[in-house]
Design an enzyme around this catalytic site. Sequence first.
Site, PDB file in Angstrom:
ATOM      1  N   ASP A 204      23.176  56.250  25.121  1.00  0.00           N
ATOM      2  CA  ASP A 204      24.059  55.007  25.936  1.00  0.00           C
ATOM      3  C   ASP A 204      23.204  54.527  27.192  1.00  0.00           C
ATOM      4  O   ASP A 204      23.412  53.623  28.006  1.00  0.00           O
ATOM      5  CB  ASP A 204      25.235  55.657  26.552  1.00  0.00           C
ATOM      6  CG  ASP A 204      25.403  56.829  26.881  1.00  0.00           C
ATOM      7  OD1 ASP A 204      23.838  57.410  27.629  1.00  0.00           O
ATOM      8  OD2 ASP A 204      26.242  56.893  28.176  1.00  0.00           O
ATOM      9  N   SER A 205      21.800  55.272  27.190  1.00  0.00           N
ATOM     10  CA  SER A 205      20.601  54.077  28.104  1.00  0.00           C
ATOM     11  C   SER A 205      20.432  53.069  27.512  1.00  0.00           C
ATOM     12  O   SER A 205      20.074  52.483  28.031  1.00  0.00           O
ATOM     13  CB  SER A 205      19.442  55.065  27.897  1.00  0.00           C
ATOM     14  OG  SER A 205      19.215  55.491  26.587  1.00  0.00           O
TER      15      SER A 205
ATOM     16  N   ASP B  54      25.533  58.166  20.713  1.00  0.00           N
ATOM     17  CA  ASP B  54      25.967  58.454  21.977  1.00  0.00           C
ATOM     18  C   ASP B  54      27.660  58.168  22.083  1.00  0.00           C
ATOM     19  O   ASP B  54      28.073  57.254  21.259  1.00  0.00           O
ATOM     20  CB  ASP B  54      25.308  58.134  23.963  1.00  0.00           C
ATOM     21  CG  ASP B  54      24.381  59.075  24.250  1.00  0.00           C
ATOM     22  OD1 ASP B  54      24.896  59.978  23.974  1.00  0.00           O
ATOM     23  OD2 ASP B  54      23.542  59.070  24.969  1.00  0.00           O
TER      24      ASP B  54
ATOM     25  N   LYS C  62      26.217  62.584  20.352  1.00  0.00           N
ATOM     26  CA  LYS C  62      26.127  63.745  22.053  1.00  0.00           C
ATOM     27  C   LYS C  62      27.530  63.017  22.990  1.00  0.00           C
ATOM     28  O   LYS C  62      27.530  61.849  22.936  1.00  0.00           O
ATOM     29  CB  LYS C  62      25.074  62.609  21.819  1.00  0.00           C
ATOM     30  CG  LYS C  62      24.665  63.688  23.198  1.00  0.00           C
ATOM     31  CD  LYS C  62      23.019  63.532  23.868  1.00  0.00           C
ATOM     32  CE  LYS C  62      22.632  62.191  24.581  1.00  0.00           C
ATOM     33  NZ  LYS C  62      22.774  61.585  25.580  1.00  0.00           N
TER      34      LYS C  62
ATOM     35  N   GLU D 136      28.062  64.106  26.793  1.00  0.00           N
ATOM     36  CA  GLU D 136      27.974  64.675  27.835  1.00  0.00           C
ATOM     37  C   GLU D 136      29.575  65.703  28.381  1.00  0.00           C
ATOM     38  O   GLU D 136      29.530  64.975  28.253  1.00  0.00           O
ATOM     39  CB  GLU D 136      27.493  63.692  29.036  1.00  0.00           C
ATOM     40  CG  GLU D 136      26.226  62.981  28.846  1.00  0.00           C
ATOM     41  CD  GLU D 136      26.301  61.544  29.914  1.00  0.00           C
ATOM     42  OE1 GLU D 136      26.796  62.040  31.044  1.00  0.00           O
ATOM     43  OE2 GLU D 136      25.422  61.053  29.088  1.00  0.00           O
TER      44      GLU D 136
ATOM     45  N   GLU E 183      19.359  68.242  30.533  1.00  0.00           N
ATOM     46  CA  GLU E 183      18.126  67.092  31.289  1.00  0.00           C
ATOM     47  C   GLU E 183      18.373  66.951  32.369  1.00  0.00           C
ATOM     48  O   GLU E 183      18.703  67.192  33.508  1.00  0.00           O
ATOM     49  CB  GLU E 183      19.123  66.027  31.198  1.00  0.00           C
ATOM     50  CG  GLU E 183      18.604  64.446  31.942  1.00  0.00           C
ATOM     51  CD  GLU E 183      18.694  62.478  31.478  1.00  0.00           C
ATOM     52  OE1 GLU E 183      19.706  63.008  30.564  1.00  0.00           O
ATOM     53  OE2 GLU E 183      18.222  61.803  32.138  1.00  0.00           O
TER      54      GLU E 183
HETATM   55  O1  KIV Z   1      20.528  58.001  26.805  1.00  0.00           O
HETATM   56  C1  KIV Z   1      19.690  58.742  26.754  1.00  0.00           C
HETATM   57  O2  KIV Z   1      18.792  58.069  26.429  1.00  0.00           O
HETATM   58  C2  KIV Z   1      20.290  60.441  27.103  1.00  0.00           C
HETATM   59  C3  KIV Z   1      18.721  61.243  26.306  1.00  0.00           C
HETATM   60  C4  KIV Z   1      18.321  61.022  28.083  1.00  0.00           C
HETATM   61  C5  KIV Z   1      18.746  62.210  26.325  1.00  0.00           C
HETATM   62  O3  KIV Z   1      21.465  60.709  26.756  1.00  0.00           O
END
Ligand code: KIV
Length: 262
Positions: free
Chosen positions: A42-43, A81, A110, A112, A179
């Site tokens: 989600d970055s 994500d 993924k 969180e 992280e």
């Molecule tokens: O969204 C992302 O890029 C991440 C990584 C930093 C692990 O969750």
Amino acid sequence: MSANDFFQAKVEGKRLSMVTCYDYTFARLLANSSVDAILVGDSAAMVMHGHDSTIAASIDLMRLHTVAVVRGAGSKFVVADMPFLTARRGMGAALDAAAEVMTAGAGAVKVEGVDGHEDVIQRLVQSGIPVMGHLGLQPQSVNAYGGFRVQGRHDDSAREIVRRATALQSLGAFAVVLECIPACLAAEVTGSLRIPTIGIGAGSGCDGQILVLQDLLGMNPDFHPKFARPFLDGAQTILDAIGRFDVAVKDGSFPSAAESYS
Ligand code: KIV
């Protein structure tokens, strides 16, 4: 590579490499690389869309980037994500969000954190969706932290991270991203789990490492977190190429006869 291969890698003591990716062009390159897996993070909200946090990533945005990455990624294992709050709006909303990225072609999601959405993680796993956890600095909680800060520096918060990592393993997660936590804490978590840990800013004691692709390629000279080693001076390399194009256009040497149709 699949979620099961993550367990096997840990058993065999093989380190895992992951990078983020958000688009088809880079996914095609990564398909020909030796990295073990790709994260559609989600970055994307920050790296591709210029937001100052990952909170702006919606499920539509994650689906769009996941579809593009999967089209280019060949046989690479792709994790996507679950964006902000999608694990917290009840079971139906969580399953809908997971369905969006899984039907886009991801091989896992993924999520969180763990406290308060244990049921969601368990249901995803029971539904045949491999789940990767994410502890330590959880970027979706940036407002609670008051900024992107190292987590687990104090004894209480360190114990909480160990507890949550164990909980994720019990719920069936196949791996966990750690992280921005102290290296010794990450090593302790890694030693206490059967599932692999994938570190970012968590030292060398993890079972694998992940970096944001654009950080690894040195694309943003203004962003230098100490853990994000640039393996290329990408920004300068690209600027040099664009500069050479500009010069060639202006001095008339581009396009040449060979680059033109008769
Ligand atoms: O969204 C992302 O890029 C991440 C990584 C930093 C692990 O969750």
